[in-house]
Design an enzyme around this catalytic site. Structure first.
Site, mmCIF file in Angstrom:
data_model
loop_
_atom_site.group_PDB
_atom_site.id
_atom_site.type_symbol
_atom_site.label_atom_id
_atom_site.label_comp_id
_atom_site.label_asym_id
_atom_site.label_seq_id
_atom_site.Cartn_x
_atom_site.Cartn_y
_atom_site.Cartn_z
ATOM 1 N N GLU A 31 12.436 -35.646 63.459
ATOM 2 C CA GLU A 31 13.398 -34.388 63.755
ATOM 3 C C GLU A 31 14.609 -34.648 63.248
ATOM 4 O OE1 GLU A 31 14.692 -31.116 67.103
ATOM 5 O OE2 GLU A 31 14.634 -33.455 67.349
ATOM 6 N N ASP B 162 12.029 -37.697 67.980
ATOM 7 C CA ASP B 162 12.766 -36.731 68.707
ATOM 8 C C ASP B 162 14.427 -37.071 68.365
ATOM 9 O OD1 ASP B 162 13.002 -34.512 70.315
ATOM 10 O OD2 ASP B 162 14.236 -35.986 71.535
#
Ligand code: NOJ
Length: 530
Positions: A266, A200
């Site tokens: 990401e 993330d």
């Protein structure tokens, strides 16, 4: 030598809260995922990425982690996860877990310690700073979800930084203890047997060392139909060179394990050169390439974007290039392309084209059913973006509606209880059971595309001549054509070819021509290999 599995894997994103609820509390969980593993294997994907299921107060629905070593009771238990992993592996599916190293929950032990005692070592694991001379926040940074990126800790008089909600304090990656702890966390999950990690906010771990003001405070940015604060691309908050050292180290940790464990980051950067720098062979295995997600539905634009993405990945020696059209953070591509029948037709053409590309596509749950965003009534909205914006920004609930598995209301096979978000109004016809029985459904189309992809799509991409409004490329014996224009178009194919699969009716080969109706893509294969 064969390539590692992740180089051309199709990964299915499970947004756990909305996938399938085994416990009856209205929220999806690990038991629910376990029950649907045969569905995923049958669909024909290679890997499953599961969004965070760790202990969490759910301020950002799991992206605020209070304990990275345990499963939240809402989602199940560690034993349930181990079962899931074993069953997925037995079905030939890889499992990627989602890790959140940019921030913890404010309920994480480290943060509660940091607040309880400003002199504790825990304090230096976060980014606490004195107020600006006027008593306000230390700089002008705004949170990606709106509002200031700083919250005052009244007891100490200092502010702490959070790029997302105040319940998600950012970690201080300039503190070596943070590195050590994260290596333990990775090993904990690698030891359990996971096949990799989705990281993330991978480009966010380090901030500008001076925490100096952003030049562009304020405003918003629309990302694939979803509104975020423009700080999502502010220069001082993201993409510091130091961060890649972390991933170099993590890559060596992954390499200590067998089975080609892989990381996908990401990396939300519009600059393609910066993006691909994360996919160099000694950094991350993969970086999410959101370029098509951010593009208009337009074959000419797609051809430029695909060419650029492939060329840039090749230049840095990346082993693969990822492709993403939808996720739990943006409007679904069916909706972005106009919604309803027209949106679905275009989404089908887009999907068939993406699945023909070399590299690693990501499929977001429900796109195989042709789901579109649900118009969630304001009183049922759950996304912190909606709350933080003072109810001015709709947020991400629309793309997170639960998966309808059967045609039976009220739970549609998703839950025995009351779902945490409403279903799509057409759930009685657009659901997995109904679509599985219909060979013209979106689900049947995805199954066929994934099966044919495995069987036939190989090798490098070679562009073919195509008229404006269309694109065409060949990989091995398969030619993929896509027409996004409003008129029928023709692309050249090898004589003696036949249509392997089309996203809609009317794609036909005559002699050496493939005729594509508007908003249609097709795969064509030359006879001798058919
Ligand atoms: C990106 C995740 O995909 C999103 O859902 C989350 O809200 C933010 N990172 C913060 O963790």
């Amino acid at each position: 030598m064969t390539s590692p599995w992740w180089v051309d894997a199709v990964t299915y994103q499970v947004y756990i809260r909305s996938f399938c609820d085994g416990s009856g509390d209205g929220v999806g969980d690990l038991a629910g995922i376990r029950s649907k593993l045969p569905y995923l294997a049958d669909l024909g994907v290679d890997a499953v990425w599961i969004t965070p299921f760790y202990r969490s107060p759910m301020a950002d629905h799991g992206y605020d982690v209070a304990d990275y070593y345990d499963v939240d009771p809402v989602f199940g238990s560690l034993a349930e996860f181990d079962q899931l992993l074993a069953e997925a592996h037995a079905l030939g599916l890889k499992v990627i877990v989602d890790v959140v190293p940019n921030h913890t929950s404010d309920q994480h032990m480290w943060f509660t310690e940091a607040l309880a005692d400003p002199d504790s070592p825990a304090r230096t694991r976060y980014l606490f700073r004195d107020p600006a001379p006027d008593g306000g926040p230390p700089n002008n940074w705004t949170s990606v979800f709106g509002g200031p990126a700083w919250t005052l800790d009244k007891a100490s008089g200092q502010y702490y930084l959070h790029l997302f909600t105040p319940e998600q304090p950012d970690l201080n990656w300039r503190n070596p203890e943070v590195h050590e702890e994260w290596e333990r966390i990775l090993r904990f999950w690698l030891d359990r047997g996971v096949d990799g990690f989705r990281i993330d906010v991978a480009h966010g771990l380090y901030k500008h060392p001076d925490l100096s003001d952003n030049p562009d405070a304020g405003g918003s940015t629309i990302v694939a139909g979803t509104e975020y604060s423009s700080s999502i691309v502010s220069p001082h908050m993201w993409d510091r060179p130091e961060v890649q050292e972390v991933f170099r180290r993590w890559r060596t940790i992954c390499a200590e394990y067998d089975g080609d464990r892989a990381m996908v980051g990401e990396v939300f950067l519009f600059d393609i050169d910066r993006l691909v720098s994360y996919a160099r062979p000694d950094v991350l295995h993969m970086a999410f390439n959101f370029m098509l997600m951010g593009s208009r539905y337009d074959a000419d634009e797609w051809q430029r974007v695909i060419t650029l993405a492939l060329d840039k990945h090749r230049e840095v020696g990346a082993q693969t290039c990822t492709w993403v059209l939808s996720s739990h953070d943006v409007s679904r591509h069916t909706t972005r392309y106009g919604g309803d029948e027209a949106g679905r037709r275009r989404a089908g053409a887009a999907t068939l084209t993406v699945l023909a590309l070399p590299g690693a596509p990501y499929v977001y749950q429900g796109e195989e059913l042709g789901l579109q965003d649900v118009n969630v009534p304001p009183e049922q909205r759950q996304d912190p973006i909606w709350e933080r914006s003072g109810h001015t920004v709709t947020g991400r609930d629309g793309c997170r509606s639960p998966i309808p598995w059967t045609a039976e209301p009220p739970g549609f096979g998703f839950t025995q209880g009351s779902p945490w978000l409403p279903f799509s109004p057409d759930a009685d016809t657009r659901n997995a059971v109904t679509e599985a029985a219909d060979e013209t459904s979106t689900l049947s189309f995805y199954r066929a595309a994934l099966r044919q992809r495995r069987e036939h799509l190989r090798g490098a991409l070679e562009w073919l001549e195509s008229p404006t409004g269309a694109l065409a490329f060949r990989r091995g014996r398969v030619t993929c054509g896509m027409n996004t224009s409003t008129t029928g178009l023709v692309v050249d194919v090898e004589p003696g070819s036949r249509v392997l699969l089309a996203s809609g009716p009317g794609a036909v080969v005559t002699g050496a021509w493939l005729r594509l109706p508007p908003d249609t893509a097709a795969w064509v294969i030359s006879e001798e290999s058919a």
